[in-house]
Scaffold this active site. Structure first.
Site, PDB file in Angstrom:
ATOM      1  N   HIS A  61      42.240  33.702  39.849  1.00  0.00           N
ATOM      2  CA  HIS A  61      42.700  35.089  39.198  1.00  0.00           C
ATOM      3  C   HIS A  61      42.895  34.910  37.783  1.00  0.00           C
ATOM      4  CE1 HIS A  61      44.631  36.059  43.420  1.00  0.00           C
ATOM      5  NE2 HIS A  61      43.383  36.215  43.253  1.00  0.00           N
TER       6      HIS A  61
ATOM      7  N   HIS B  70      46.931  40.184  43.836  1.00  0.00           N
ATOM      8  CA  HIS B  70      45.495  39.716  43.825  1.00  0.00           C
ATOM      9  C   HIS B  70      45.133  40.827  42.899  1.00  0.00           C
ATOM     10  CE1 HIS B  70      45.005  37.453  47.274  1.00  0.00           C
ATOM     11  NE2 HIS B  70      46.171  37.963  47.478  1.00  0.00           N
TER      12      HIS B  70
END
Length: 622
Positions: free
Chosen positions: A560, A603
């Protein structure tokens, strides 16, 4: 059979001619560079991933606007490694990922691998599909840092605009699925929802994990009020995903919804004659117009080549703007190859500095995770079909993980070292502004303390093909900062990537506590009927020191990455302004996860879609 009369033959040939013209003037997805060479487009988008295809779709809603997307990967529309959600974490994706290697990390002493999609659709085609959003305060912090119009209310509007949520059917809700309708959109391009068929006994596993999490963290929200897209993700709940759900009777199966699926493949060719997508070609740099010294640099076009060969370079010309959407690793690399970055670095590789912008490639942040694995009992030895491996996730606050007193001490340790840490980050080259870094670290400390933002995600998984149940869990708000920079003027050479995983002691201690908590979750009474013996970390890891060694040697990248082209005022270390325009040049914007200056408790995909939808409106002046 051809018509026999002259009149009918003429009509038939006219229809064929019109059909040929329609096919020429239609959406093109091609790997043939000769169709693009020296053509002029209003906008050229570098990177056909999550953000790039979103922006391309929105800009070409106006048929007078022409757009070219250049994507290094191929068009794999029917590849089951992408389309089948059940293939995630099981299929070999080495040929459709960039597989960026980091430098040897201070903690653990080894390289980490950061996967990013090298395929039409980018990382939305290979990610875990989990569909979540950060907290209200985290999005509002973007505006607090000097970005007018970037706040939760605005971004939530755009995230909802991107989404086509499939409301769970009666069978799914009877098996425990819950949601907040106000947190979701139903008219967007990206399908989202819960897997269907929603099979059991795996549904009972998710119930058990929700209950065991609640046993370990008393007071955590664990009811139907938790929706991880609402702006308040704290709690434990079933997961929604970026998928097109199948049907409860199994007549249709779940399908991944990527940016290619939602924003490109959903189009009929005649809908977008003004959109061209070139696959299998690497954009190498911006070609700049000749200019007077008093004028800002302006792009003339974009150079590109076949990735496996630099023997021939092509150029597509641009009339308005170049939009860079290569992600947090690829976008700073492309800007530096184009002459935008730290002058000293660029000139060391014989690249002329178009603009001296040292912030390019700094403030890189990624999360670090740790895994636990148990054998699954016989009750789980059944296939869950074409569904993601995950089913439930917990977003846990600092106080829940450490206890109130230890959490207060943790926040105090952050607050008391803000200035020292900011100076250290700048001196290491991972930021350019002490003032800007102090502001970001101050906001993060407030989020973790006063605002009770989730600091750890426990992502619960079941992989039927392996007979394993477990969790991949990670710290959400790392304090460590790193860099990504070119090491050559050759665009085929990967950049050097150093996220500095866990280099700040508070990050490391948090992940160690996460690993210890995982064992408590998977040995709680509520889960015992579903798990057998512990495989990872294993029976030989018991003491605090042994957990420290386990985390040191076994943590991994979460994938990420953000921040490497931060959207901030220039004097605070920004690379782009609040309209996503690169400082010092005209006609170049960046619109991907690299513009986020601080991490979020989520996310990334839903947020990146929101950024892209907003970017499209900014570009159109809406």
């Amino acid at each position: 059979m051809l018509p026999t009369s002259p009149r009918n033959l003429l009509l038939h040939l006219t229809c064929l001619l019109n059909l040929a013209i329609t096919n020429v003037q239609s959406l093109q997805i091609s790997n043939d560079s000769t169709t693009i060479q020296n053509q002029t487009f209003d906008y050229i988008i570098v990177g056909g991933g999550t953000a790039g295809l979103t922006i391309a779709n929105r800009l070409t809603e106006d048929q007078r606007t022409t757009v070219l997307v250049i994507e290094s990967g191929n068009d794999l529309q029917n590849d089951t490694r992408i389309t089948d959600p059940g293939m995630f974490a099981l299929a070999d994706i080495s040929d459709i990922s960039w597989k960026y290697s980091t430098t040897n990390q201070t903690i653990g002493g080894k390289q980490q691998v950061i996967n990013a999609g090298k395929v039409l659709g980018g990382s939305s085609a290979i990610n875990g599909m989990q569909w979540t959003r950060g907290t209200v305060g985290q999005y509002d912090a973007l505006e607090e840092l000097g970005n007018e119009g970037w706040n939760f209310n605005t971004l939530q509007k755009y995230m909802i605009k991107a989404e086509k949520f499939h409301v769970p059917d009666a069978n799914q809700t009877s098996l425990g699925v819950a949601f907040d309708a106000a947190a979701h959109g139903t008219k967007g391009k990206i399908d989202s929802g819960f897997p269907n068929p929603y099979t059991c006994p795996s549904c009972k596993l998710w119930d058990a994990l929700v209950n065991s999490t609640a046993q370990v963290f008393p007071g955590i929200r664990a009811d139907e009020t938790v929706d991880q897209c609402s702006g308040d993700p704290q709690g434990v709940a079933r997961c929604s995903f970026s998928i097109t759900p199948g049907t409860s009777d199994g007549a249709t199966q779940n399908v991944r919804s990527s940016s290619a699926h939602g924003y490109v493949y959903s189009l009929t060719p005649v809908q977008r004659p003004n959109l061209s997508i070139l696959t299998g070609h690497l954009a190498t740099k911006i070609v700049w117009k000749a200019k007077a010294l008093s004028e800002p640099p302006t792009p003339e076009g974009v150079a590109f080549e076949i990735p496996t060969s630099s023997s021939q370079s092509f150029v597509a010309r641009v009339a308005k703007e170049v939009i860079v959407t290569c992600g947090s690793i690829g976008s700073p690399k492309f800007l530096e190859l184009s002459g935008i970055g730290d002058r000293k670095l660029l000139e060391s590789f014989n690249i002329s500095a178009v603009v001296d912008l040292p912030s390019v490639g700094t403030n890189l942040q990624d999360q670090a995770n740790i895994v636990t694995e148990f054998t699954a009992t016989d009750i789980l030895n059944s296939s869950i079909g074409h569904a993601p491996a995950g089913g439930a996730a917990a977003f846990v606050t600092l106080s829940q993980l450490l206890g109130p007193d230890a959490a207060a001490d943790y926040v105090q340790s952050l607050q008391s070292t803000i200035s020292t840490r900011a100076k250290s980050i700048v001196s290491s080259g991972a930021a350019v502004s002490v003032n800007g870094m102090e502001k970001m670290l101050t906001i993060q400390a407030r989020e973790m303390g006063q605002e009770s933002a989730p600091v750890v995600e426990f992502d619960y998984l079941f992989l039927p093909g392996t007979g394993l149940v477990g969790s991949s869990s990670w710290i959400l708000l790392p304090q460590s900062r790193g860099t990504v920079h070119i090491v050559s003027s050759d665009p085929r050479v990967p950049p050097t990537v150093n996220p500095n995983y866990l280099a700040v002691p508070q990050d490391f201690s948090l992940l160690v506590n996460t690993s210890i908590a995982l064992r408590r979750i998977f040995t709680a009474p509520a889960i015992q009927q579903f798990v057998g013996s512990e495989i990872i970390p294993g029976a030989d890891v018991q003491s605090d020191e042994e957990f420290v060694n386990f985390v040191t040697n076994n943590f991994a990248a979460v994938l990420h990455p953000i921040g490497s082209l931060s959207m901030l005022p220039k004097d605070l270390g920004g690379a782009v302004d609040s309209k996503l325009r690169v400082y010092g040049v005209r006609g170049v914007r960046v619109a991907d996860a690299s513009v986020l200056p601080i991490q979020i408790s989520a996310h990334l995909s839903s947020t990146v879609y929101g950024i892209a939808e907003k970017a499209a409106d900014l570009i159109r002046g809406l």
